[in-house]
Design a protein around this motif. Structure first.
Motif, PDB file in Angstrom:
ATOM      1  N   TRP A 155       0.835  -1.197   0.000  1.00  0.00           N
ATOM      2  CA  TRP A 155       0.000   0.000   0.000  1.00  0.00           C
ATOM      3  C   TRP A 155       0.874   1.252   0.000  1.00  0.00           C
ATOM      4  O   TRP A 155       0.629   2.203  -0.751  1.00  0.00           O
ATOM      5  N   GLU A 156       1.905   1.260   0.825  1.00  0.00           N
ATOM      6  CA  GLU A 156       2.800   2.412   0.898  1.00  0.00           C
ATOM      7  C   GLU A 156       3.449   2.674  -0.460  1.00  0.00           C
ATOM      8  O   GLU A 156       3.543   3.819  -0.907  1.00  0.00           O
ATOM      9  N   GLU A 210      -0.959   5.693  -2.574  1.00  0.00           N
ATOM     10  CA  GLU A 210      -2.342   6.047  -2.288  1.00  0.00           C
ATOM     11  C   GLU A 210      -2.538   6.336  -0.806  1.00  0.00           C
ATOM     12  O   GLU A 210      -1.790   5.826   0.032  1.00  0.00           O
ATOM     13  N   LYS A 211      -3.582   7.102  -0.520  1.00  0.00           N
ATOM     14  CA  LYS A 211      -3.960   7.353   0.871  1.00  0.00           C
ATOM     15  C   LYS A 211      -4.337   6.022   1.510  1.00  0.00           C
ATOM     16  O   LYS A 211      -5.051   5.218   0.914  1.00  0.00           O
ATOM     17  N   ILE A 256      -6.371   3.744   3.795  1.00  0.00           N
ATOM     18  CA  ILE A 256      -7.709   3.715   4.393  1.00  0.00           C
ATOM     19  C   ILE A 256      -8.006   2.280   4.797  1.00  0.00           C
ATOM     20  O   ILE A 256      -7.860   1.384   3.969  1.00  0.00           O
ATOM     21  N   SER A 283      -7.460   4.750   8.281  1.00  0.00           N
ATOM     22  CA  SER A 283      -6.258   5.460   8.736  1.00  0.00           C
ATOM     23  C   SER A 283      -5.416   4.646   9.715  1.00  0.00           C
ATOM     24  O   SER A 283      -4.221   4.880   9.836  1.00  0.00           O
ATOM     25  N   GLU A 320      -2.040   3.325   8.646  1.00  0.00           N
ATOM     26  CA  GLU A 320      -0.902   4.224   8.458  1.00  0.00           C
ATOM     27  C   GLU A 320       0.223   3.932   9.455  1.00  0.00           C
ATOM     28  O   GLU A 320       1.347   4.354   9.239  1.00  0.00           O
TER      29      GLU A 320
END
Length: 175
Positions: free
Chosen positions: A26-27, A31-32, A34, A36, A39
């Motif tokens: 994902w990192e 992309e943001k 989600i 959160s 993160e």
């Protein structure tokens, strides 16, 4: 369509490497992240797990936060396909643009039906947590999430417009 049977599980040490793979993919996508909660860098995995357990039990949560439960969506291969975070209650912010349920599917596993499965299983978990109606939201331009929410019984409520002009679509689902 999902090729494998999937289930929600509590995060645990035995998924450390698989979760790290999920996070790194994902990192790398840029992309943001989600929900959160993903993160959080899993380099200190046991600390991350303790943070999640504390949030669920409302231990040391910041002022203005509510307890929440985090689950991973895994398949028969024990591959982490997605993550969901379920807020046990709604703050004014969550009522407008966060909702009870925040979920995300790893980039390489999208468009295979996993999001619909993840949301459906999350609604069952919300019921187990005593939540009778869940609020699920998505940005207006997120057509995939819009379809996933509607497929899982989402009934449209009024939209919310954030300060930056982003239109948040809001849906209620009876558990």
């Amino acid at each position: 369509m999902a090729e494998y049977k999937v289930k929600l599980i509590n995060p645990s040490s035995h998924l450390k490497e698989e979760y790290r793979s999920f996070y790194e993919e994902w990192e790398a996508s840029g992309e943001k992240m989600i929900p959160s909660v993903i993160e959080r860098d899993p380099s200190h995995f046991e600390e991350m797990l303790q943070f999640l357990r504390d949030n669920e039990k409302a231990i040391r949560i910041p002022a203005g936060w509510v307890p929440d439960s985090t689950y991973g969506l895994i398949d028969e291969r024990k591959r982490v396909l997605g993550v969901v975070n379920i807020h046990h209650a709604l703050t004014p912010f969550l009522r407008n643009s966060g909702g009870h349920v925040g979920y995300g599917i790893r980039p390489s596993e999208r468009r295979r039906g996993y999001a619909a499965s993840l949301l459906g299983l999350s609604i069952q978990k919300a019921r187990e947590l005593g939540i009778e109606r869940v609020l699920v939201v998505c940005d207006e331009d997120n057509i995939g999430s819009f379809k996933t929410i509607v497929k899982n019984g989402g009934t449209a409520d009024r939209d919310f417009i954030e300060e930056d002009g982003t239109v948040v679509k809001r849906f209620w689902i009876d558990t």
